[in-house]
Design a protein around this motif. Sequence first.
Motif, PDB file in Angstrom:
ATOM      1  N   ASP A   1     113.004  11.847  68.778  1.00  0.00           N
ATOM      2  CA  ASP A   1     111.690  11.926  68.158  1.00  0.00           C
ATOM      3  C   ASP A   1     111.533  10.953  67.005  1.00  0.00           C
ATOM      4  OD1 ASP A   1     110.337  13.764  69.716  1.00  0.00           O
ATOM      5  OD2 ASP A   1     111.419  15.422  68.795  1.00  0.00           O
TER       6      ASP A   1
ATOM      7  N   ASP B   1     122.060  16.380  71.425  1.00  0.00           N
ATOM      8  CA  ASP B   1     120.857  16.940  70.794  1.00  0.00           C
ATOM      9  C   ASP B   1     121.073  18.375  70.352  1.00  0.00           C
ATOM     10  OD1 ASP B   1     119.551  14.626  71.130  1.00  0.00           O
ATOM     11  OD2 ASP B   1     118.383  15.263  72.879  1.00  0.00           O
TER      12      ASP B   1
ATOM     13  N   THR C   1     107.228   3.082  74.859  1.00  0.00           N
ATOM     14  CA  THR C   1     107.506   3.388  73.450  1.00  0.00           C
ATOM     15  C   THR C   1     107.974   4.829  73.296  1.00  0.00           C
ATOM     16  OG1 THR C   1     105.696   1.904  72.868  1.00  0.00           O
ATOM     17  CG2 THR C   1     106.540   3.315  71.111  1.00  0.00           C
ATOM     18  N   ARG C   2     107.286   5.729  73.979  1.00  0.00           N
ATOM     19  CA  ARG C   2     107.654   7.146  73.842  1.00  0.00           C
ATOM     20  C   ARG C   2     109.014   7.425  74.485  1.00  0.00           C
ATOM     21  NH1 ARG C   2     101.743   9.852  75.014  1.00  0.00           N
ATOM     22  NH2 ARG C   2     100.695   8.839  73.261  1.00  0.00           N
TER      23      ARG C   2
ATOM     24  N   GLY D   1     123.565  13.383  76.520  1.00  0.00           N
ATOM     25  CA  GLY D   1     122.446  13.312  75.584  1.00  0.00           C
ATOM     26  C   GLY D   1     121.984  14.698  75.162  1.00  0.00           C
TER      27      GLY D   1
ATOM     28  N   MET E   1     122.545  11.198  68.498  1.00  0.00           N
ATOM     29  CA  MET E   1     121.238  10.688  68.946  1.00  0.00           C
ATOM     30  C   MET E   1     120.119  11.368  68.183  1.00  0.00           C
ATOM     31  SD  MET E   1     120.986  10.044  72.981  1.00  0.00           S
ATOM     32  CE  MET E   1     122.604  10.225  73.706  1.00  0.00           C
TER      33      MET E   1
ATOM     34  N   GLU F   1     111.459   5.355  74.658  1.00  0.00           N
ATOM     35  CA  GLU F   1     112.476   4.817  73.761  1.00  0.00           C
ATOM     36  C   GLU F   1     112.702   5.746  72.576  1.00  0.00           C
ATOM     37  OE1 GLU F   1     111.757   0.896  72.245  1.00  0.00           O
ATOM     38  OE2 GLU F   1     113.817   0.680  71.554  1.00  0.00           O
ATOM     39  N   ALA F   2     111.628   6.360  72.098  1.00  0.00           N
ATOM     40  CA  ALA F   2     111.754   7.288  70.979  1.00  0.00           C
ATOM     41  C   ALA F   2     112.409   8.592  71.421  1.00  0.00           C
ATOM     42  CB  ALA F   2     110.391   7.565  70.369  1.00  0.00           C
ATOM     43  N   GLY F   3     112.425   8.815  72.731  1.00  0.00           N
ATOM     44  CA  GLY F   3     113.055  10.028  73.255  1.00  0.00           C
ATOM     45  C   GLY F   3     112.318  11.298  72.866  1.00  0.00           C
ATOM     46  N   SER F   4     111.009  11.194  72.709  1.00  0.00           N
ATOM     47  CA  SER F   4     110.261  12.369  72.254  1.00  0.00           C
ATOM     48  C   SER F   4     110.219  13.429  73.354  1.00  0.00           C
ATOM     49  CB  SER F   4     108.838  11.977  71.842  1.00  0.00           C
ATOM     50  OG  SER F   4     108.088  11.626  72.978  1.00  0.00           O
ATOM     51  N   ALA F   5     110.346  14.673  72.923  1.00  0.00           N
ATOM     52  CA  ALA F   5     110.352  15.787  73.875  1.00  0.00           C
ATOM     53  C   ALA F   5     109.026  15.840  74.630  1.00  0.00           C
ATOM     54  CB  ALA F   5     110.595  17.092  73.136  1.00  0.00           C
TER      55      ALA F   5
END
Lengths: 322, 138
Positions: free
Chosen positions: B4, A283, A27-28, A279, B1, A30-34
């Motif tokens: 978070d 960002d 899940t994390r 990516g 993209m 997929e969310a791409g959380s830092a």
Amino acid sequence: MAAVVPSLELVDRVCAGEINAIARLLTRAEAGSAECRPALDEIYRRAGRAHVVGITGVPGSGKSTLVARLAREIRASGRKVAIVAIDPSSPFTGGSILGDRIRMNDLAGDPGIFVRSMATRGALGGLARGTLEAVDILDAAGFDMVIVETVGVGQDEVDIVRASHTTVVMSAPGLGDDIQAIKAGVLEIADIHVVSKCDRPDANKTLIDLKAMLIMGLALARVPGWKVPVLATSSARGEGVAELFDAIVRHRAALEAEGGIDMRRRMIAERRLLKAAEGIIADRFEQHRGGRIADLLGNVMGRQTSPYAAAVELLNEIGMED
Amino acid sequence: MNHDKQMIRVLIAKVGLDGHDRGVKIVARCLRDAGMDVIYTGLHRSPEEVVTAAVQEDVDVLGVSLLSGAHMTIFPALLKLLRERKAEDIIVLGGGVMPDEDVVKLKEMGVKEVLLQDTPPEQIVTTVRRLVAERGPR
Ligand SMILES: Nc1nc2c(ncn2[C@@H]2O[C@H](COP(=O)(O)OP(=O)(O)O)[C@@H](O)[C@H]2O)c(=O)[nH]1
Ligand SMILES: [Mg+2]
């Protein structure tokens, strides 16, 4: 309320095969959380054993149904298998209805099978954002085979060949006159061709058409010592599934024997490096929208600077900092 | 993209014998249109199948719809399985048709909310959002 477990603490649990930890890290990712970046870095270092198999074909061609069958076959060989099933998300809301599990429910009782659904989320290419990290996680978790099912529409599907060791391209009867794989531009990327739904009388024509196409030279021999097979399957009758599994295993063996596996790994590494860089740039672009980018945009809009020259300037400025 | 951005993940399941899924499909579409990821597993699922899917998918919310009257056995079974799998942080939401006194009992057992048939879609969306916000990050 339970405390939030840091992603780095999940890594050992993932590698021990703990289902909840695997699911949470997915899940994390997929969310791409830092927050989970260092964990995913560590996961990547620990992964690399799994045989990654991509399966693509247009919606409705029978991928999910076949994957469920194939999973049983893989289990019967003693291997553990994970499935990442990707469905499109709505371009309007970003939400999605993920329905691939409908075909996979009877796999539920087996702890050696893990199924995860993901949405495409409009990521560059046909793969959902986080798919490649998801494969790493499942690989590190000890699944011997990881199957990625993707919606086979458009050129973007070429991405799956670049991320998997073995690519299966599926064609089905009854979805129009043409071989859908040609339209979608994925005919050439197949290591294995499958014509599904061979219990249907019209499947024979699909088989003949596809074989004719391949004889015309569209199938490029990309792996020395490997002749791309065309297999007929019927999930309804359970036919051709054992042959498909056999072909997948033989393809990997051919890669190993002919040194093709290093070429594949190199291709995957190149691709992932490039994607990761894209990516990061995307960002950073978002982060700096208000600042330096606004100036550059003004210059581009006013035609004082070309987009190309502005991009070089942009990379010089935002590319290096952290 | 956009990073978070954790999507709300919801698994919608039909458990038991009753045979149509028009209602749950409408609910699924509403939640998707509200920007959520909805995993739909089809008709006639067993509690075992549903809980396995919910854990593997790491959903925030497990919505189970029942019209067959078996809610007083199915929901306890689901809650027990979720505890056994150490997945109590999954929010269980009930739907369908049942008497009010059963709703009270189910909530005591740990079902977070019960949305009876004909609940307006917007209310389902707001309920899911509220319950996930109340649970907090995990
Ligand atoms: N006749 C026949 N139908 C099939 C077969 N495999 C799948 N289907 C049907 O094809 C439809 C799409 O299947 P699905 O696996 O969801 O396709 P996907 O979208 O490619 O994942 C469903 O209605 C299946 O029941 C098969 O072997 N024979
Ligand atoms: Mg599918």
